[in-house]
Design a protein around this motif. Structure first.
Motif: not given
Ligand code: C2E
Ligand code: CA
Ligand code: CA
Ligand code: CA
Length: 278
Positions: A62, A86, A118, A258
């Motif tokens: 995040r 990256i 990854m 969720y």
């Protein structure tokens, strides 16, 4: 018409330029964010469909940009891939995952598996594997405490090297998962050529599982195929009990979504685990 085309072309170019500018700027800000440690690593639990027990979590990045607010990981991971940062990003994620795993062990939570995303670029990068080894040694962890989730977002140019590195990761003891199976390049060829242990069915096929006969057939066939190949199966994007029950009946072992929990900041995840075990 000629003028019209010219104008359209102009607009298109402006659009591209704006995009490029945003990209260059975000790449630079992302670099700063990595160094300043202002990224966050959320955890989303993965549970056993048969027992409901938590087996581990997937860690998800995040980033809250100082000016633009929340930027979706899909967007900035792509930028990181395109601009070569990256590897730095993935190293940060892996290091943070180790820190969190050590915290969990201190709290007496053992046998917790952490799944880390990854990039193909990471697998191809010289020095990345040795970074992983050094890091688990530093934290006194073991490779089998991690699942490396890989999506083939770009096609691999040096397939020999890629295969060699995948085998090395497997030898070290990492569990290898093919992510987003069934979408993009994440295909059967990829499964057949590399030593995967796990297959993650993409949310795209799971979200309408209870309504779409086609998706049901695809998911059911995918699970059967995976099992025949000796792969464990994880379904992502499980949003309701009905879907979870269906997956269980199809012998899909692991679920994430969720319905179980949204991705949570580490502290909230620890609390969630605590409530789950009561
Ligand atoms: P992914 O690896 O396929 O991760 C699963 C995505 O589905 C996550 O989105 C997660 O929040 C979301 N999700 C999980 N359960 C549900 C559900 O029940 N419903 C819905 N609607 N969504 C659900 P997120 O966190 O936005 O991440 C998007 C993608 O960004 C990831 O897709 C992954 O490809 C990439 N990403 C995130 N963190 C990292 C990272 O640390 N490294 C790399 N290389 N990529 C990352
Ligand atoms: Ca993933
Ligand atoms: Ca996915
Ligand atoms: Ca993905």
């Amino acid at each position: 018409l000629a003028i019209g085309n010219g104008n359209l072309h102009g607009i298109y170019n402006d659009h591209v330029n704006n995009n490029d500018q945003r990209k260059v700027m975000l790449a630079s800000d992302l670099q700063t964010a990595i160094e300043a440690g202002s990224l966050q690593l959320y955890h989303q639990p993965q549970t056993s469909t048969s027992t409901g027990m938590v087996v581990g979590s997937e860690v998800l990045l995040r980033w809250s940009h100082p000016n633009y607010g929340f930027i979706p990981p899909d967007e900035f991971v792509r930028i990181a891939e395109d601009t070569g940062i990256i590897n730095k990003l993935s190293e940060w994620v892996f290091n943070k995952s180790c820190e969190h795993l050590v915290e969990l062990m201190k709290l007496g939570i053992d046998n917790h598996i952490v799944s880390v995303n990854m990039s193909v670029h990471d697998v191809m990068h010289n020095g990345f594997i040795s970074y992983l080894i050094r890091t688990i040694e530093r934290y006194q962890l073991r490779a089998d405490m991690f699942v490396l989730e890989l999506t083939e977002t770009v096609s691999v140019t040096d397939t020999k090297k890629f295969t060699r590195n995948m085998l090395e990761l497997k030898d070290i003891g990492f569990c290898l998962a093919i992510d987003d199976f069934g979408t993009g390049y994440s295909s059967l060829t990829y499964v057949s050529k590399h030593p995967f242990d796990k297959l993650k069915i993409d949310r795209e096929f799971i979200k309408n599982l209870d309504q779409s006969d086609k998706d049901f057939t695809i998911v059911s066939a995918t699970i059967k195929m995976a099992k025949s190949l000796g792969l464990e199966v994880v379904a992502e994007g499980v949003e309701d009990q009905k879907t979870l029950t269906l997956l269980k009946s199809l012998n899909c072992e692991w679920a994430q979504g969720y319905h179980i929990s949204k991705p949570l900041p580490f502290e909230a995840y620890v609390e969630w685990l605590d409530e789950e075990s009561i």
